[in-house]
Design a protein around this motif. Sequence first.
Motif, mmCIF file in Angstrom:
data_model
loop_
_atom_site.group_PDB
_atom_site.id
_atom_site.type_symbol
_atom_site.label_atom_id
_atom_site.label_comp_id
_atom_site.label_asym_id
_atom_site.label_seq_id
_atom_site.Cartn_x
_atom_site.Cartn_y
_atom_site.Cartn_z
ATOM 1 N N GLY A 195 17.063 3.174 209.154
ATOM 2 C CA GLY A 195 16.754 2.767 207.784
ATOM 3 C C GLY A 195 17.689 3.430 206.790
ATOM 4 O O GLY A 195 17.528 3.283 205.595
ATOM 5 N N LYS A 234 16.566 1.558 215.677
ATOM 6 C CA LYS A 234 16.308 1.196 214.278
ATOM 7 C C LYS A 234 16.842 2.310 213.375
ATOM 8 O O LYS A 234 16.601 3.490 213.635
ATOM 9 N N SER A 253 8.014 -9.794 225.872
ATOM 10 C CA SER A 253 8.108 -8.386 225.515
ATOM 11 C C SER A 253 6.881 -7.650 226.042
ATOM 12 O O SER A 253 5.769 -8.160 225.951
ATOM 13 N N TRP A 275 11.687 -2.260 212.931
ATOM 14 C CA TRP A 275 10.303 -1.827 212.730
ATOM 15 C C TRP A 275 10.253 -0.750 211.637
ATOM 16 O O TRP A 275 10.945 0.270 211.750
ATOM 17 N N HIS A 333 22.713 6.838 209.391
ATOM 18 C CA HIS A 333 22.245 6.620 210.768
ATOM 19 C C HIS A 333 22.865 5.369 211.379
ATOM 20 O O HIS A 333 23.249 5.360 212.544
ATOM 21 N N ASP A 357 16.789 -7.262 215.884
ATOM 22 C CA ASP A 357 15.456 -7.486 216.456
ATOM 23 C C ASP A 357 14.393 -7.382 215.376
ATOM 24 O O ASP A 357 14.287 -6.363 214.686
ATOM 25 N N LYS A 410 12.923 7.808 218.517
ATOM 26 C CA LYS A 410 12.684 8.116 217.100
ATOM 27 C C LYS A 410 13.604 9.237 216.585
ATOM 28 O O LYS A 410 13.226 9.975 215.678
HETATM 29 P P1 NAP Z 1 13.981 4.235 217.702
HETATM 30 O O1 NAP Z 1 14.975 3.190 217.413
HETATM 31 O O2 NAP Z 1 14.113 4.998 218.977
HETATM 32 O O3 NAP Z 1 13.932 5.292 216.519
HETATM 33 C C1 NAP Z 1 13.946 4.945 215.160
HETATM 34 C C2 NAP Z 1 13.948 6.250 214.363
HETATM 35 O O4 NAP Z 1 15.140 6.981 214.656
HETATM 36 C C3 NAP Z 1 13.901 6.069 212.865
HETATM 37 O O5 NAP Z 1 13.005 7.045 212.362
HETATM 38 C C4 NAP Z 1 15.314 6.372 212.406
HETATM 39 O O6 NAP Z 1 15.356 6.990 211.160
HETATM 40 C C5 NAP Z 1 15.773 7.341 213.457
HETATM 41 N N1 NAP Z 1 17.214 7.248 213.651
HETATM 42 C C6 NAP Z 1 17.970 6.130 213.719
HETATM 43 N N2 NAP Z 1 19.250 6.435 213.917
HETATM 44 C C7 NAP Z 1 19.314 7.783 213.963
HETATM 45 C C8 NAP Z 1 20.372 8.677 214.145
HETATM 46 N N3 NAP Z 1 21.627 8.258 214.304
HETATM 47 N N4 NAP Z 1 20.088 10.024 214.143
HETATM 48 C C9 NAP Z 1 18.816 10.465 213.981
HETATM 49 N N5 NAP Z 1 17.756 9.634 213.817
HETATM 50 C C10 NAP Z 1 18.013 8.308 213.802
HETATM 51 O O7 NAP Z 1 12.490 3.664 217.687
HETATM 52 P P2 NAP Z 1 11.794 2.267 217.341
HETATM 53 O O8 NAP Z 1 12.001 1.889 215.936
HETATM 54 O O9 NAP Z 1 10.415 2.390 217.870
HETATM 55 O O10 NAP Z 1 12.505 1.221 218.299
HETATM 56 C C11 NAP Z 1 13.628 0.472 217.921
HETATM 57 C C12 NAP Z 1 13.275 -0.976 217.645
HETATM 58 O O11 NAP Z 1 12.710 -1.584 218.797
HETATM 59 C C13 NAP Z 1 12.187 -1.198 216.590
HETATM 60 O O12 NAP Z 1 12.666 -0.968 215.280
HETATM 61 C C14 NAP Z 1 11.777 -2.600 216.898
HETATM 62 O O13 NAP Z 1 12.725 -3.529 216.369
HETATM 63 C C15 NAP Z 1 11.817 -2.600 218.418
HETATM 64 N N6 NAP Z 1 10.482 -2.342 219.022
HETATM 65 C C16 NAP Z 1 9.904 -3.344 219.709
HETATM 66 C C17 NAP Z 1 8.648 -3.170 220.271
HETATM 67 C C18 NAP Z 1 8.027 -4.300 221.024
HETATM 68 O O14 NAP Z 1 6.818 -4.238 221.307
HETATM 69 N N7 NAP Z 1 8.778 -5.308 221.390
HETATM 70 C C19 NAP Z 1 7.960 -1.947 220.140
HETATM 71 C C20 NAP Z 1 8.591 -0.912 219.453
HETATM 72 C C21 NAP Z 1 9.857 -1.120 218.895
HETATM 73 P P3 NAP Z 1 15.738 6.223 209.795
HETATM 74 O O15 NAP Z 1 14.922 4.968 209.777
HETATM 75 O O16 NAP Z 1 15.397 7.207 208.743
HETATM 76 O O17 NAP Z 1 17.220 5.903 209.818
#
Ligand code: NAP
Length: 274
Positions: free
Chosen positions: A245, A243, A148, A22, A249, A55, A204
């Motif tokens: 980017g 996720k 989902s 995402w 990370h 995903d 996040k």
């Molecule tokens: P998340 O994975 O909890 O957080 C992503 C954020 O964390 C990004 O800003 C990323 O920064 C940062 N991050 C990643 N690795 C890190 C690290 N090692 N240290 C510090 N910060 C870090 O949140 P999410 O993107 O909401 O959820 C993950 C995935 O779940 C989504 O990308 C999507 O594929 C899926 N999702 C599905 C639904 C659904 O309805 N099915 C809803 C929400 C999400 P950078 O990008 O700058 O690396």
Amino acid sequence: MRDTKYIKSINGKVSAIGMGTWGIGGGYWSPDYSGDDEWVRVLREGIGLGMTLIDTAEMYGGGHTEEIVGRSIKGFPREELFIVSKVWPNHARYDDVLRSARASANRLGTYIDLYLLHWPAPDVPICETMRAMERLVDDGVIRFFGLSNFDVNGIEEARSCLSKYDVAAVENRYSLLHRVDESSVIPYVQRNGMLYLAYTPIEKGAFSNNEFLMGIGKKYGKTAIQVVLNWYVGIDNLVPIPKAGRVEHVRENAGAMGWRLSRDDWELISNHFH
Ligand code: NAP
């Protein structure tokens, strides 16, 4: 007797930690091409480090995220990858599901391992959606399907529509700070041999400066984020999909695999956040 097609049959073959997408390649139905090469580099790095479950969704970047995933997986052995995509609820009618899945597979350049209905909605004709999912399995467009943002009642309702295959996976929000599913959907999924994909697992990035987690991590030479992600690895049938980017990370997240928190530390963390 149902010819069930549980994801359990491939459990152990999906990576312990997956990658979310995402924000990569755009946002809500709108593409962003500005970072394509870097995003491909990041995803390829993650795959190379063993995060082979990816995903994505048709809604992400209006399909462009799937194109980036398609570029990223080129050259990797297909059978070692596990690609998840999703159909938006306004495409939940039988013909629309078929059309959406085929369009996603085209953008990905390959079949979809797991196809999910992205959200429940009052106007979703769930039995039609489920029948379309069965057809897509038979047509070889997808291997498994699931739901989902569903609760147990919604999962049961969807399963009651099926005559040939079964719901193989559920993807819901779950983290150490968001544990609603722990007493409902997660035990249900475990009992039924399904896969549970935990989204927003690192809140996040909010865990990265958590002193309690950093303290535990010191013992293992791991960061707070690696401790959180490893905590999820300790839950049966559950795969977190953080996720990233940025390359640093993705490397940090991959470093949450290949070791295990002790049972005592696992419990300590669990209780600390309750
Ligand atoms: P998340 O994975 O909890 O957080 C992503 C954020 O964390 C990004 O800003 C990323 O920064 C940062 N991050 C990643 N690795 C890190 C690290 N090692 N240290 C510090 N910060 C870090 O949140 P999410 O993107 O909401 O959820 C993950 C995935 O779940 C989504 O990308 C999507 O594929 C899926 N999702 C599905 C639904 C659904 O309805 N099915 C809803 C929400 C999400 P950078 O990008 O700058 O690396």
